[in-house]
Scaffold this motif. Structure first.
Motif, PDB file in Angstrom:
ATOM      1  N   ASP A  55      -5.065   3.897   6.200  1.00  0.00           N
ATOM      2  CA  ASP A  55      -4.214   3.168   5.228  1.00  0.00           C
ATOM      3  C   ASP A  55      -3.861   1.784   5.771  1.00  0.00           C
ATOM      4  O   ASP A  55      -3.823   0.803   5.026  1.00  0.00           O
ATOM      5  N   LYS A  77      -6.010  -9.774   1.059  1.00  0.00           N
ATOM      6  CA  LYS A  77      -6.592  -9.337  -0.212  1.00  0.00           C
ATOM      7  C   LYS A  77      -7.454 -10.470  -0.783  1.00  0.00           C
ATOM      8  O   LYS A  77      -7.012 -11.625  -0.808  1.00  0.00           O
ATOM      9  N   VAL A 104       0.876  -1.178   0.000  1.00  0.00           N
ATOM     10  CA  VAL A 104       0.000   0.000   0.000  1.00  0.00           C
ATOM     11  C   VAL A 104       0.908   1.220   0.000  1.00  0.00           C
ATOM     12  O   VAL A 104       1.724   1.375   0.899  1.00  0.00           O
ATOM     13  N   HIS A 147      -5.624  -0.013   7.869  1.00  0.00           N
ATOM     14  CA  HIS A 147      -6.818  -0.871   7.841  1.00  0.00           C
ATOM     15  C   HIS A 147      -7.091  -1.327   6.409  1.00  0.00           C
ATOM     16  O   HIS A 147      -7.463  -2.479   6.181  1.00  0.00           O
ATOM     17  N   ARG A 148      -6.836  -0.440   5.451  1.00  0.00           N
ATOM     18  CA  ARG A 148      -7.005  -0.834   4.042  1.00  0.00           C
ATOM     19  C   ARG A 148      -6.050  -1.961   3.687  1.00  0.00           C
ATOM     20  O   ARG A 148      -6.356  -2.852   2.917  1.00  0.00           O
TER      21      ARG A 148
END
Ligand SMILES: Nc1ncnc2c1ncn2[C@@H]1O[C@H](COP(=O)(O)OP(=O)(O)OP(=O)(O)O)[C@@H](O)[C@H]1O
Length: 288
Positions: free
Chosen positions: A197, A240, A137, A199-200
């Motif tokens: 970010d 993911k 990320v 947590h994403r």
């Protein structure tokens, strides 16, 4: 002392011998007072000697740390691919320390986080994995992991982006030791963006507290960016392409009691629902 009867401030009816007697008494009293003072001081000294010594702040793992500022001058640490010169200490944690280093090949200033091999549970290996996962990320709030290595039987180390002062230390340098409302709001915006970010990327930090956030450096033009530090207690909550992990019903306490959410104190898992409680708590702590 030459004091004549009748001279200014001395009544005529007091003779020289009477005055001398009075002066002698005054001197004696003063000397006795001095002696008493000395006795008192001596007693205080003795009490000081008898006081139990404050326990040494040395931790057992300190002996494993780089001895960079001692006689040994062990200030060059080597990984498989690089040499690093230690130039200073940036912070101490429960399991080791963080140093400012210069990478020999290009003289870049970086940070080296060091953990003794003699700690019961290594956090550094986990931290390295988290940093690698986070690197997918692209977030302005994450430090980059550049290198890792170890010195046999002594310590493990990670080399990462060097950032500036942490938010706790910065607060103590502010007038009245607190941030202005404007600064608090800027910090809120930056820390929440960084946590979003994370947590994403599928991670919970679980140790949100002022020393675990730091501003950038003027040299890198990142003074207004807040970085997240210390990923040792991070937990992956999602991968993911797969669903969120189911929260555990119970789990041991993780983090720092002062800043932990109510749910964490209650013994529940550091639930996603509890996450929003912590940033407002510590932001209020900055400002109030
Ligand atoms: N990349 C870095 N650049 C500059 N300073 C850093 C960096 N990483 C850590 N520090 C400094 O070192 C301090 C301790 O770092 P960190 O929290 O990562 O260590 P720790 O051993 O996990 O600490 P604790 O056990 O108290 O949580 C930080 O508060 C910060 O001041």
């Amino acid at each position: 002392m030459n004091v004549e009867p009748g001279s200014k401030g001395v009544p005529d009816n007091i003779t020289t011998s009477k005055l001398a007697k009075k002066a002698a008494v005054v001197v004696e009293v003063k000397e006795k007072e001095k002696e008493k003072e000395k006795e008192k001081e001596k007693g205080a000294d003795d009490r000081e000697k008898l006081k139990p010594k404050a326990p040494s702040k040395q931790k057992p793992q300190d002996k494993d740390m780089p001895r960079w500022n001692q006689k040994e001058k062990e200030d060059r640490i080597q990984s498989v691919k690089e040499y690093y010169q230690i130039t200073g200490e940036l912070g101490q944690g429960s399991f080791g320390a963080v140093y400012a280093v210069t990478r020999r090949s290009d003289k870049q200033h970086l940070a080296m986080k060091v953990e003794s091999v003699n700690v019961k549970k290594s956090m550094l290996a986990h931290e390295a994995e988290v940093l690698l996962s986070l690197s997918v990320v692209k977030s302005a709030h994450f430090v980059i992991l550049y290198d890792k290595g170890s010195v046999e039987n002594r310590f493990l180390f990670l080399v990462q982006t060097l950032v500036g002062i942490n938010l706790w230390d910065l607060r103590t340098r502010m007038p009245e030791k607190r941030y202005t409302l404007a600064a608090t709001l800027r910090i809120a915006e930056q820390t929440l963006a960084g946590l979003a970010d994370m947590h994403r990327a599928g991670f919970l930090h679980r140790d949100i507290k002022p020393p675990n956030f730091a501003i950038g450096r003027a040299e890198d033009n990142t003074l207004h960016t807040v970085y997240i530090l210390d990923f040792g207690l991070c937990r992956r909550i999602a991968r993911k392409g797969s669903d969120l992990r189911m929260p555990r019903k119970e789990c041991g306490f993780r983090g720092t009691t002062r800043y932990a959410s109510l749910a964490a104190h209650d013994g529940a898992k550091a639930l996603r629902s509890a996450v929003p409680q912590t940033p407002p708590t510590f932001l209020a702590f900055f400002f109030l």
